[in-house]
Write an enzyme that holds these catalytic residues in place. Structure first.
Site, PDB file in Angstrom:
ATOM      1  N   PRO A  10       0.786  -1.228   0.000  1.00 14.38           N
ATOM      2  CA  PRO A  10       0.000   0.000   0.000  1.00 14.38           C
ATOM      3  C   PRO A  10       0.825   1.288   0.000  1.00 14.38           C
ATOM      4  O   PRO A  10       1.830   1.396   0.704  1.00 14.38           O
ATOM      5  CB  PRO A  10      -0.844  -0.096   1.278  1.00 14.38           C
ATOM      6  N   ASN A  11       0.359   2.215  -0.796  1.00 16.24           N
ATOM      7  CA  ASN A  11       0.874   3.591  -0.915  1.00 16.24           C
ATOM      8  C   ASN A  11       2.174   3.704  -1.691  1.00 16.24           C
ATOM      9  O   ASN A  11       2.623   4.821  -1.964  1.00 16.24           O
ATOM     10  CB  ASN A  11       1.014   4.257   0.477  1.00 16.24           C
ATOM     11  N   ARG A  18       5.001  11.954  -3.345  1.00 13.37           N
ATOM     12  CA  ARG A  18       4.800  12.488  -1.987  1.00 13.37           C
ATOM     13  C   ARG A  18       6.006  12.095  -1.136  1.00 13.37           C
ATOM     14  O   ARG A  18       6.693  11.122  -1.411  1.00 13.37           O
ATOM     15  CB  ARG A  18       3.515  11.914  -1.337  1.00 13.37           C
ATOM     16  N   TYR A  23      11.271   8.947   0.931  1.00 13.11           N
ATOM     17  CA  TYR A  23      11.200   7.875  -0.059  1.00 13.11           C
ATOM     18  C   TYR A  23      11.836   8.207  -1.413  1.00 13.11           C
ATOM     19  O   TYR A  23      11.769   7.411  -2.336  1.00 13.11           O
ATOM     20  CB  TYR A  23       9.736   7.442  -0.246  1.00 13.11           C
ATOM     21  N   ASN A  72       7.993  -5.772  -0.897  1.00 13.51           N
ATOM     22  CA  ASN A  72       7.877  -4.652   0.040  1.00 13.51           C
ATOM     23  C   ASN A  72       6.391  -4.549   0.372  1.00 13.51           C
ATOM     24  O   ASN A  72       5.606  -3.952  -0.377  1.00 13.51           O
ATOM     25  CB  ASN A  72       8.390  -3.348  -0.575  1.00 13.51           C
ATOM     26  N   ALA A  75       3.149  -0.960   4.815  1.00 15.80           N
ATOM     27  CA  ALA A  75       2.590  -0.964   6.178  1.00 15.80           C
ATOM     28  C   ALA A  75       2.101  -2.348   6.604  1.00 15.80           C
ATOM     29  O   ALA A  75       2.121  -2.685   7.799  1.00 15.80           O
ATOM     30  CB  ALA A  75       1.457   0.055   6.268  1.00 15.80           C
ATOM     31  N   HIS A  78       4.013  -4.782   9.007  1.00 18.81           N
ATOM     32  CA  HIS A  78       3.961  -4.680  10.465  1.00 18.81           C
ATOM     33  C   HIS A  78       2.633  -5.156  11.059  1.00 18.81           C
ATOM     34  O   HIS A  78       2.461  -5.139  12.271  1.00 18.81           O
ATOM     35  CB  HIS A  78       4.203  -3.219  10.882  1.00 18.81           C
ATOM     36  N   ASP A  85       1.705 -15.537   6.553  1.00 17.22           N
ATOM     37  CA  ASP A  85       1.336 -16.945   6.318  1.00 17.22           C
ATOM     38  C   ASP A  85       1.526 -17.328   4.850  1.00 17.22           C
ATOM     39  O   ASP A  85       1.981 -18.435   4.546  1.00 17.22           O
ATOM     40  CB  ASP A  85      -0.130 -17.197   6.707  1.00 17.22           C
ATOM     41  N   GLU A  96      12.580  -9.792   1.557  1.00 13.06           N
ATOM     42  CA  GLU A  96      11.834  -8.632   2.068  1.00 13.06           C
ATOM     43  C   GLU A  96      12.658  -7.371   1.858  1.00 13.06           C
ATOM     44  O   GLU A  96      13.864  -7.362   2.131  1.00 13.06           O
ATOM     45  CB  GLU A  96      11.569  -8.842   3.559  1.00 13.06           C
ATOM     46  N   HIS A  98      12.786  -2.962   2.168  1.00 10.80           N
ATOM     47  CA  HIS A  98      12.235  -1.666   2.579  1.00 10.80           C
ATOM     48  C   HIS A  98      13.144  -0.555   2.090  1.00 10.80           C
ATOM     49  O   HIS A  98      14.379  -0.697   2.107  1.00 10.80           O
ATOM     50  CB  HIS A  98      12.068  -1.579   4.093  1.00 10.80           C
ATOM     51  N   ILE A  99      12.522   0.525   1.673  1.00  7.68           N
ATOM     52  CA  ILE A  99      13.257   1.687   1.188  1.00  7.68           C
ATOM     53  C   ILE A  99      13.960   2.372   2.363  1.00  7.68           C
ATOM     54  O   ILE A  99      15.138   2.712   2.300  1.00  7.68           O
ATOM     55  CB  ILE A  99      12.283   2.657   0.487  1.00  7.68           C
ATOM     56  N   SER A 100      13.199   2.576   3.429  1.00  5.01           N
ATOM     57  CA  SER A 100      13.744   3.259   4.608  1.00  5.01           C
ATOM     58  C   SER A 100      14.316   2.242   5.583  1.00  5.01           C
ATOM     59  O   SER A 100      14.020   1.043   5.500  1.00  5.01           O
ATOM     60  CB  SER A 100      12.641   4.077   5.285  1.00  5.01           C
ATOM     61  N   ARG A 105      13.073   4.226  12.719  1.00  4.38           N
ATOM     62  CA  ARG A 105      11.792   4.922  12.679  1.00  4.38           C
ATOM     63  C   ARG A 105      10.949   4.509  13.903  1.00  4.38           C
ATOM     64  O   ARG A 105      11.486   4.019  14.875  1.00  4.38           O
ATOM     65  CB  ARG A 105      11.103   4.640  11.348  1.00  4.38           C
ATOM     66  N   ARG A 109       7.283   0.034  13.534  1.00  4.03           N
ATOM     67  CA  ARG A 109       7.882  -0.418  12.269  1.00  4.03           C
ATOM     68  C   ARG A 109       9.021  -1.431  12.498  1.00  4.03           C
ATOM     69  O   ARG A 109       9.598  -1.946  11.549  1.00  4.03           O
ATOM     70  CB  ARG A 109       8.413   0.772  11.470  1.00  4.03           C
TER      71      ARG A 109
HETATM   72  O1  CA2 Z   1      10.536   1.821   3.902  1.00  7.72           O
HETATM   73  C1  CA2 Z   1       9.712   1.117   3.319  1.00  7.72           C
HETATM   74  O2  CA2 Z   1       9.895   0.637   2.207  1.00  7.72           O
HETATM   75  C2  CA2 Z   1       8.332   0.871   3.973  1.00  7.72           C
HETATM   76  O3  CA2 Z   1       7.931  -0.459   3.640  1.00  7.72           O
HETATM   77  C3  CA2 Z   1       7.391   1.890   3.370  1.00  7.72           C
HETATM   78  C4  CA2 Z   1       6.009   1.872   3.996  1.00  7.72           C
HETATM   79  C5  CA2 Z   1       6.104   1.934   5.512  1.00  7.72           C
HETATM   80  O4  CA2 Z   1       4.816   1.786   6.075  1.00  7.72           O
HETATM   81  C6  CA2 Z   1       7.026   0.867   6.064  1.00  7.72           C
HETATM   82  O5  CA2 Z   1       7.098   1.014   7.464  1.00  7.72           O
HETATM   83  C7  CA2 Z   1       8.404   0.984   5.479  1.00  7.72           C
HETATM   84  C8  CA2 Z   1       5.189   3.059   3.520  1.00  7.72           C
HETATM   85  C9  CA2 Z   1       5.086   3.185   2.048  1.00  7.72           C
HETATM   86  C10 CA2 Z   1       4.449   4.496   1.742  1.00  7.72           C
HETATM   87  O6  CA2 Z   1       5.034   4.981   0.585  1.00  7.72           O
HETATM   88  C11 CA2 Z   1       4.888   6.301   0.296  1.00  7.72           C
HETATM   89  C12 CA2 Z   1       5.583   6.754  -0.775  1.00  7.72           C
HETATM   90  C13 CA2 Z   1       5.499   8.068  -1.111  1.00  7.72           C
HETATM   91  C14 CA2 Z   1       4.714   8.923  -0.378  1.00  7.72           C
HETATM   92  C15 CA2 Z   1       4.002   8.453   0.697  1.00  7.72           C
HETATM   93  C16 CA2 Z   1       4.079   7.124   1.046  1.00  7.72           C
END
Ligand code: CA2
Length: 137
Positions: A10-11, A18, A23, A72, A75, A78, A85, A96, A98-100, A105, A109
Site C-alpha cells: 500500500p501507498n 509524496r 522515499y 515490500n 505498512a 507490520h 502466512d 523482504e 524496505h526503502i527506509s 523509525r 515499524r
Molecule cells: O521503507 C519502506 O519501504 C516501507 O515499507 C514503506 C512503507 C512503511 O509503512 C514501512 O514502514 C516501510 C510506507 C510506504 C508508503 O510509501 C509512500 C511513498 C510516497 C509517499 C508516501 C508514502
C-alpha cells in the site's frame, strides 16, 4: 532466464509524488525501467496493490513458478499475519525489502510478519534496496 517479481504494498504507488525526503523523488515506474535496462538477462515482473488480499492472491499465483519474489509489503509488513502466512506457504523464496531503515523509525515499524519466513531482508538503502535484492537471486 530467471523470473523475478517485485511486489509492492500500500501507498508505494505514491513514490516520487509524496514525501520525497523519506522515499526519494523517483517514481517506481522510472526506477523499474532503469533496473530492467540494467538487468536485461533477468525477467522482472511487477505488481502493486493497496489491498491486502490482492497481495496474498499474487503471492499464491507466482509462488510456485517464479524463481524469486522481492516483497515490500509496506505498512502490511507490520500488521499482516495473512501475508506472513502466505510467504510461509509458498515455495518461491521471498526477499523482504524496505526503502527506509525501519529500525530508525517508529517502534511499530520494528515488527515484521514477513522476516521470519523471508530468505533475507534488505532495508535502508532507498530504492537501491530493490536492486540489492535482485542481485541476491
Ligand atoms: O521503507 C519502506 O519501504 C516501507 O515499507 C514503506 C512503507 C512503511 O509503512 C514501512 O514502514 C516501510 C510506507 C510506504 C508508503 O510509501 C509512500 C511513498 C510516497 C509517499 C508516501 C508514502
Amino acid at each position: 532466464m530467471k523470473k523475478l517479481i517485485i511486489i509492492n504494498g500500500p501507498n508505494l504507488n505514491l513514490l516520487g509524488k509524496r514525501e520525497p525526503n523519506i522515499y526519494g523523488s523517483l517514481t517506481f515506474t522510472e526506477f523499474l525501467d532503469e533496473v530492467k535496462a540494467k538487468y536485461k538477462n533477468i525477467f522482472i515482473d511487477y505488481f502493486q496493490s493497496n489491498i491486502e488480499g490482492e497481495l496474498i492472491d499474487k503471492l499464491q499465483e507466482v509462488g510456485f513458478s517464479y524463481d524469486g519474489i522481492i516483497l515490500n509489503a509496506a505498512a502490511y509488513t507490520h500488521t499482516s499475519v495473512g501475508i506472513g502466512d502466505a510467504v510461509k506457504a509458498i515455495e518461491t523464496p521471498v526477499v523482504e525489502v524496505h526503502i527506509s531503515n525501519t529500525f530508525n523509525r517508529e517502534e511499530f515499524r520494528h515488527q515484521s510478519y514477513i522476516s521470519p519466513n523471508a530468505r533475507g531482508v534488505v532495508l535502508g538503502f532507498g530504492l537501491q534496496s530493490y536492486e540489492l535484492a535482485i542481485q541476491s537471486f
